[in-house]
Design a protein around this motif. Structure first.
Motif, PDB file in Angstrom:
ATOM      1  N   MET A 112      59.740  39.771  -1.953  1.00  0.00           N
ATOM      2  CA  MET A 112      59.238  40.076  -3.290  1.00  0.00           C
ATOM      3  C   MET A 112      60.257  40.762  -4.190  1.00  0.00           C
ATOM      4  N   GLN A 113      61.359  41.248  -3.646  1.00  0.00           N
ATOM      5  CA  GLN A 113      62.390  41.789  -4.528  1.00  0.00           C
ATOM      6  C   GLN A 113      63.005  40.679  -5.376  1.00  0.00           C
ATOM      7  N   PHE A 114      62.763  39.428  -5.004  1.00  0.00           N
ATOM      8  CA  PHE A 114      63.286  38.291  -5.756  1.00  0.00           C
ATOM      9  C   PHE A 114      62.250  37.696  -6.714  1.00  0.00           C
ATOM     10  N   VAL A 115      61.108  38.377  -6.826  1.00  0.00           N
ATOM     11  CA  VAL A 115      60.066  37.989  -7.786  1.00  0.00           C
ATOM     12  C   VAL A 115      59.786  39.237  -8.639  1.00  0.00           C
ATOM     13  N   PRO A 116      60.731  39.605  -9.495  1.00  0.00           N
ATOM     14  CA  PRO A 116      60.683  40.901 -10.172  1.00  0.00           C
ATOM     15  C   PRO A 116      59.514  41.109 -11.130  1.00  0.00           C
ATOM     16  N   ASP A 117      58.952  40.053 -11.686  1.00  0.00           N
ATOM     17  CA  ASP A 117      57.880  40.218 -12.666  1.00  0.00           C
ATOM     18  C   ASP A 117      56.486  40.255 -12.043  1.00  0.00           C
ATOM     19  N   SER A 118      56.412  40.197 -10.730  1.00  0.00           N
ATOM     20  CA  SER A 118      55.113  40.229 -10.062  1.00  0.00           C
ATOM     21  C   SER A 118      54.703  41.665  -9.753  1.00  0.00           C
ATOM     22  N   ALA A 119      53.429  41.934  -9.865  1.00  0.00           N
ATOM     23  CA  ALA A 119      52.904  43.257  -9.506  1.00  0.00           C
ATOM     24  C   ALA A 119      52.733  43.379  -7.995  1.00  0.00           C
ATOM     25  N   ALA A 120      52.712  42.242  -7.291  1.00  0.00           N
ATOM     26  CA  ALA A 120      52.527  42.251  -5.836  1.00  0.00           C
ATOM     27  C   ALA A 120      53.770  42.787  -5.136  1.00  0.00           C
ATOM     28  N   GLU A 121      53.557  43.571  -4.101  1.00  0.00           N
ATOM     29  CA  GLU A 121      54.673  44.074  -3.297  1.00  0.00           C
ATOM     30  C   GLU A 121      54.921  43.199  -2.078  1.00  0.00           C
ATOM     31  N   ASP A 122      53.912  42.413  -1.707  1.00  0.00           N
ATOM     32  CA  ASP A 122      54.004  41.524  -0.551  1.00  0.00           C
ATOM     33  C   ASP A 122      53.562  40.123  -0.962  1.00  0.00           C
ATOM     34  N   VAL A 123      54.093  39.113  -0.280  1.00  0.00           N
ATOM     35  CA  VAL A 123      53.574  37.770  -0.460  1.00  0.00           C
ATOM     36  C   VAL A 123      52.233  37.733   0.267  1.00  0.00           C
ATOM     37  N   PRO A 124      51.138  37.463  -0.446  1.00  0.00           N
ATOM     38  CA  PRO A 124      49.831  37.449   0.208  1.00  0.00           C
ATOM     39  C   PRO A 124      49.795  36.396   1.324  1.00  0.00           C
ATOM     40  N   ASP A 125      49.085  36.697   2.388  1.00  0.00           N
ATOM     41  CA  ASP A 125      49.022  35.779   3.518  1.00  0.00           C
ATOM     42  C   ASP A 125      47.878  34.784   3.298  1.00  0.00           C
ATOM     43  N   PRO A 126      48.204  33.509   3.007  1.00  0.00           N
ATOM     44  CA  PRO A 126      47.158  32.540   2.724  1.00  0.00           C
ATOM     45  C   PRO A 126      46.343  32.151   3.957  1.00  0.00           C
ATOM     46  N   TYR A 127      46.800  32.542   5.130  1.00  0.00           N
ATOM     47  CA  TYR A 127      46.007  32.327   6.346  1.00  0.00           C
ATOM     48  C   TYR A 127      44.674  33.059   6.204  1.00  0.00           C
ATOM     49  N   TYR A 128      44.720  34.208   5.516  1.00  0.00           N
ATOM     50  CA  TYR A 128      43.523  35.016   5.299  1.00  0.00           C
ATOM     51  C   TYR A 128      42.907  34.791   3.921  1.00  0.00           C
ATOM     52  N   THR A 129      43.752  34.592   2.889  1.00  0.00           N
ATOM     53  CA  THR A 129      43.230  34.466   1.523  1.00  0.00           C
ATOM     54  C   THR A 129      42.869  33.027   1.163  1.00  0.00           C
ATOM     55  N   GLY A 130      43.518  32.064   1.805  1.00  0.00           N
ATOM     56  CA  GLY A 130      43.299  30.654   1.490  1.00  0.00           C
ATOM     57  C   GLY A 130      43.997  30.196   0.219  1.00  0.00           C
ATOM     58  N   ASN A 131      44.726  31.095  -0.457  1.00  0.00           N
ATOM     59  CA  ASN A 131      45.334  30.758  -1.736  1.00  0.00           C
ATOM     60  C   ASN A 131      46.790  30.294  -1.556  1.00  0.00           C
ATOM     61  N   PHE A 132      46.938  29.087  -1.057  1.00  0.00           N
ATOM     62  CA  PHE A 132      48.269  28.532  -0.819  1.00  0.00           C
ATOM     63  C   PHE A 132      49.001  28.225  -2.127  1.00  0.00           C
ATOM     64  N   ASP A 133      48.250  27.905  -3.192  1.00  0.00           N
ATOM     65  CA  ASP A 133      48.886  27.621  -4.485  1.00  0.00           C
ATOM     66  C   ASP A 133      49.557  28.867  -5.058  1.00  0.00           C
ATOM     67  N   GLU A 134      48.873  30.012  -4.972  1.00  0.00           N
ATOM     68  CA  GLU A 134      49.459  31.273  -5.447  1.00  0.00           C
ATOM     69  C   GLU A 134      50.738  31.586  -4.679  1.00  0.00           C
ATOM     70  N   VAL A 135      50.683  31.412  -3.364  1.00  0.00           N
ATOM     71  CA  VAL A 135      51.857  31.685  -2.524  1.00  0.00           C
ATOM     72  C   VAL A 135      52.988  30.728  -2.883  1.00  0.00           C
ATOM     73  N   TYR A 136      52.652  29.470  -3.120  1.00  0.00           N
ATOM     74  CA  TYR A 136      53.680  28.501  -3.495  1.00  0.00           C
ATOM     75  C   TYR A 136      54.391  28.928  -4.784  1.00  0.00           C
ATOM     76  N   GLN A 137      53.637  29.406  -5.767  1.00  0.00           N
ATOM     77  CA  GLN A 137      54.249  29.839  -7.027  1.00  0.00           C
ATOM     78  C   GLN A 137      55.221  31.002  -6.792  1.00  0.00           C
ATOM     79  N   LEU A 138      54.803  31.974  -5.989  1.00  0.00           N
ATOM     80  CA  LEU A 138      55.680  33.109  -5.664  1.00  0.00           C
ATOM     81  C   LEU A 138      56.917  32.638  -4.905  1.00  0.00           C
ATOM     82  N   VAL A 139      56.700  31.764  -3.931  1.00  0.00           N
ATOM     83  CA  VAL A 139      57.798  31.270  -3.086  1.00  0.00           C
ATOM     84  C   VAL A 139      58.791  30.469  -3.913  1.00  0.00           C
ATOM     85  N   GLN A 140      58.283  29.666  -4.815  1.00  0.00           N
ATOM     86  CA  GLN A 140      59.168  28.863  -5.654  1.00  0.00           C
ATOM     87  C   GLN A 140      60.095  29.761  -6.486  1.00  0.00           C
ATOM     88  N   GLU A 141      59.533  30.739  -7.162  1.00  0.00           N
ATOM     89  CA  GLU A 141      60.349  31.646  -7.979  1.00  0.00           C
ATOM     90  C   GLU A 141      61.280  32.482  -7.111  1.00  0.00           C
TER      91      GLU A 141
END
Length: 156
Positions: A112-141
């Motif tokens: 997450m130090q490479f996603v400076p404009d995000s309020a998140a400190e961790d990449v959310p775990d989609p195994y638990y959240t189910g939000n793979f699209d959100e993770v993809y957006q973070l991962v891409q940036e």
């Protein structure tokens, strides 16, 4: 060759997604002969399994290959095999650092130090959240910024 390892908990969701996205970006930038990426998990539950169905679906939709990827567990020898170890969250960062023994050439950082404009400190775990699209957006940036950072740092 600069070696980069992405680390998450089970190595089926976040870190293989980051590996696949980074590999795609590296190829498009013509850096495949200079930067190598891999991924691992701190846990051992999914060793040998392909990426999670949700990760595969997002990567398929974006035409990003994950061919041949299988989960593996992070181990102490990774400190010598990889220049950069990129942890997807702070818990995995702590787990990785606990396995470090002595001096190594690895630099351990958080994704997450490479996603400076995000309020998140961790990449959310989609195994638990189910939000793979959100993770993809973070991962891409994050992957784009990480590779740019490596290029500057390594002079490539």
């Amino acid at each position: 060759m600069v070696e980069v390892l992405f680390v998450c908990l089970g190595n089926i969701c976040r870190s293989p997604m980051a590996e696949a996205v980074a590999r795609s970006y590296i190829q498009s930038e013509g850096l495949s002969d200079q930067v190598k990426v891999d991924s691992a998990g701190t846990g051992d539950w999914h060793i040998g399994h392909p990426p999670h169905e949700g990760t595969r679906k997002v990567l398929d939709l974006n035409k990003i290959s994950y061919k041949g990827m299988k989960a593996r567990q992070f181990n102490g020898s990774d400190f010598n095999a990889f220049r950069y170890i990129v942890c997807m969250d702070r818990k995995n960062l702590r787990d990785v650092l606990e396995r470090k023994q002595g001096e190594t050439n690895s630099e351990v950082v958080t994704f997450m130090q490479f996603v400076p404009d995000s309020a998140a400190e961790d990449v959310p775990d989609p195994y638990y959240t189910g939000n793979f699209d959100e993770v993809y957006q973070l991962v891409q940036e994050g992957c784009r910024n990480l590779i740019h950072w490596i290029r500057e740092k390594e002079g490539i």
